[in-house]
Design a protein around this motif. Sequence first.
Motif, short mmCIF file in Angstrom:
data_model
loop_
_atom_site.label_atom_id
_atom_site.label_comp_id
_atom_site.label_asym_id
_atom_site.label_seq_id
_atom_site.Cartn_x
_atom_site.Cartn_y
_atom_site.Cartn_z
N ALA A 109 43.52 34.50 41.55
CA ALA A 109 44.05 33.83 40.36
C ALA A 109 42.88 33.23 39.60
CB ALA A 109 45.05 32.75 40.75
N VAL A 110 42.77 33.57 38.32
CA VAL A 110 41.62 33.17 37.50
C VAL A 110 42.10 32.47 36.24
CG1 VAL A 110 39.64 33.99 36.15
CG2 VAL A 110 40.16 35.04 38.36
N LEU A 111 41.44 31.37 35.92
CA LEU A 111 41.68 30.62 34.67
C LEU A 111 40.49 30.89 33.76
CD1 LEU A 111 42.95 28.41 32.86
CD2 LEU A 111 41.76 26.72 34.28
N ASP A 112 40.72 31.57 32.64
CA ASP A 112 39.65 31.89 31.71
C ASP A 112 39.72 30.93 30.53
OD1 ASP A 112 37.43 33.24 30.67
OD2 ASP A 112 38.69 34.62 29.52
N VAL A 113 38.78 30.02 30.47
CA VAL A 113 38.74 28.99 29.43
C VAL A 113 37.95 29.52 28.24
CG1 VAL A 113 38.02 26.63 28.89
CG2 VAL A 113 38.86 27.18 31.18
N GLY A 114 38.57 29.48 27.06
CA GLY A 114 37.93 30.08 25.88
C GLY A 114 38.03 31.58 25.94
N CYS A 115 39.23 32.08 26.17
CA CYS A 115 39.44 33.51 26.43
C CYS A 115 39.20 34.38 25.21
CB CYS A 115 40.85 33.74 26.97
SG CYS A 115 42.18 33.34 25.79
N GLY A 116 39.21 33.80 24.01
CA GLY A 116 38.94 34.59 22.81
C GLY A 116 39.92 35.73 22.64
N THR A 117 39.39 36.93 22.39
CA THR A 117 40.23 38.09 22.13
C THR A 117 40.67 38.80 23.40
OG1 THR A 117 38.26 39.47 21.79
CG2 THR A 117 39.28 38.47 19.83
N GLY A 118 40.43 38.17 24.55
CA GLY A 118 41.10 38.58 25.78
C GLY A 118 40.54 39.76 26.55
N THR A 119 39.34 40.23 26.21
CA THR A 119 38.78 41.39 26.91
C THR A 119 38.68 41.16 28.41
OG1 THR A 119 37.52 42.06 24.96
CG2 THR A 119 36.77 42.92 27.09
N PHE A 120 38.16 40.01 28.80
CA PHE A 120 37.98 39.70 30.22
C PHE A 120 39.32 39.54 30.92
CE2 PHE A 120 36.83 36.44 33.56
CZ PHE A 120 36.21 37.34 34.41
N CYS A 121 40.24 38.81 30.30
CA CYS A 121 41.55 38.58 30.91
C CYS A 121 42.29 39.89 31.16
CB CYS A 121 42.40 37.69 30.01
SG CYS A 121 41.88 35.97 29.91
N CYS A 122 42.30 40.75 30.17
CA CYS A 122 43.04 42.01 30.31
C CYS A 122 42.40 42.90 31.36
CB CYS A 122 43.13 42.72 28.96
SG CYS A 122 44.16 41.85 27.75
N GLY A 123 41.06 42.86 31.43
CA GLY A 123 40.37 43.64 32.45
C GLY A 123 40.72 43.17 33.85
N LEU A 124 40.80 41.85 34.04
CA LEU A 124 41.18 41.33 35.35
C LEU A 124 42.63 41.67 35.68
CD1 LEU A 124 39.54 37.78 35.49
CD2 LEU A 124 38.69 39.92 36.47
N ALA A 125 43.50 41.57 34.69
CA ALA A 125 44.91 41.88 34.92
C ALA A 125 45.07 43.33 35.38
CB ALA A 125 45.72 41.62 33.65
N ASP A 126 44.26 44.22 34.83
CA ASP A 126 44.30 45.62 35.24
C ASP A 126 43.90 45.79 36.70
OD1 ASP A 126 45.19 46.58 32.84
OD2 ASP A 126 43.20 47.11 32.08
N ARG A 127 43.15 44.84 37.23
CA ARG A 127 42.73 44.88 38.63
C ARG A 127 43.71 44.17 39.56
NH1 ARG A 127 37.01 45.30 39.42
NH2 ARG A 127 37.09 43.57 40.93
N GLY A 128 44.82 43.70 39.01
CA GLY A 128 45.83 43.04 39.81
C GLY A 128 45.60 41.56 40.01
N ILE A 129 44.67 40.98 39.24
CA ILE A 129 44.40 39.54 39.33
C ILE A 129 45.40 38.78 38.45
CG2 ILE A 129 42.67 37.74 38.96
CD1 ILE A 129 41.86 39.76 41.09
N ARG A 130 45.90 37.67 38.95
CA ARG A 130 46.75 36.80 38.13
C ARG A 130 45.83 35.99 37.22
NH1 ARG A 130 48.87 31.58 38.71
NH2 ARG A 130 48.10 31.40 40.86
N VAL A 131 46.09 36.04 35.92
CA VAL A 131 45.17 35.45 34.95
C VAL A 131 45.91 34.58 33.95
CG1 VAL A 131 43.26 35.91 33.35
CG2 VAL A 131 43.86 37.62 35.07
N LEU A 132 45.31 33.42 33.64
CA LEU A 132 45.73 32.62 32.50
C LEU A 132 44.55 32.51 31.55
CD1 LEU A 132 47.85 29.40 32.31
CD2 LEU A 132 45.68 29.51 31.10
N GLY A 133 44.75 32.90 30.31
CA GLY A 133 43.72 32.77 29.29
C GLY A 133 44.11 31.70 28.29
#
Length: 232
Positions: free
Chosen positions: A40-64
Amino acid sequence: MMPDAIFDHPRIARVYDPLDPDRSDLHTYVNLVDEFGATAVLDVGCGTGTFCCGLADRGIRVLGVDPAGASVAVAQTKAGANRVTWVVGTVLDVAANQSHRRQYDLATMTANVAQVFLEDKEWLANLRAIRTCLRPGGRIAFESRVPSDQAWNRWTKKLTQRLGRHPYRRSPQHTGQGLTASNPDHPSRCNTALSSTGGGIVHSYVTVRYDPPRGLINLHASTNVDAWRLIE
């Protein structure tokens, strides 16, 4: 914290990714997710979401989370965005919600996010809010530039302005990035501009703080973080 206009104008937000398509800088964070076994990852300042979406594709629970609604709106259009929890606001807003406390293994602040907190008080409040959201043993990962490199001297209009195709227009549109200069009132700060033409020129500016990485680590003593590791 108010969103920087450079990321909150819809036209500017839409050209952010085309102007900066190389996100190899995120590899370090992906490696840390793997190293720490974060689920589970908290991405602070996620912007346009490239990192968040990449992690979600790997099965990680993400909040941006990001205060710039226009950037989050772009993020929500990307593949995998439906598997990410998006919050328009700050990490203080996230921490205020009981359901997000002690929920994350890793909190990240990629790219220049850690540098937009210009005052120590604001920066420390951000760290304390992140700590509230981390599980016991959770970790924070962020980056800072090395002031002695004086990278801003290479961020001139001549070296960085480019012509790119606007993703929502058929004809090429001029977009300028990196019109940066040191701030004489604060030698450790730089002012950056991003612009887009087509339907009128839009200029947007952001100021970032340049502190030596070890100085930032020393500043964090009051957050009760157990240990720091510096990757250079």
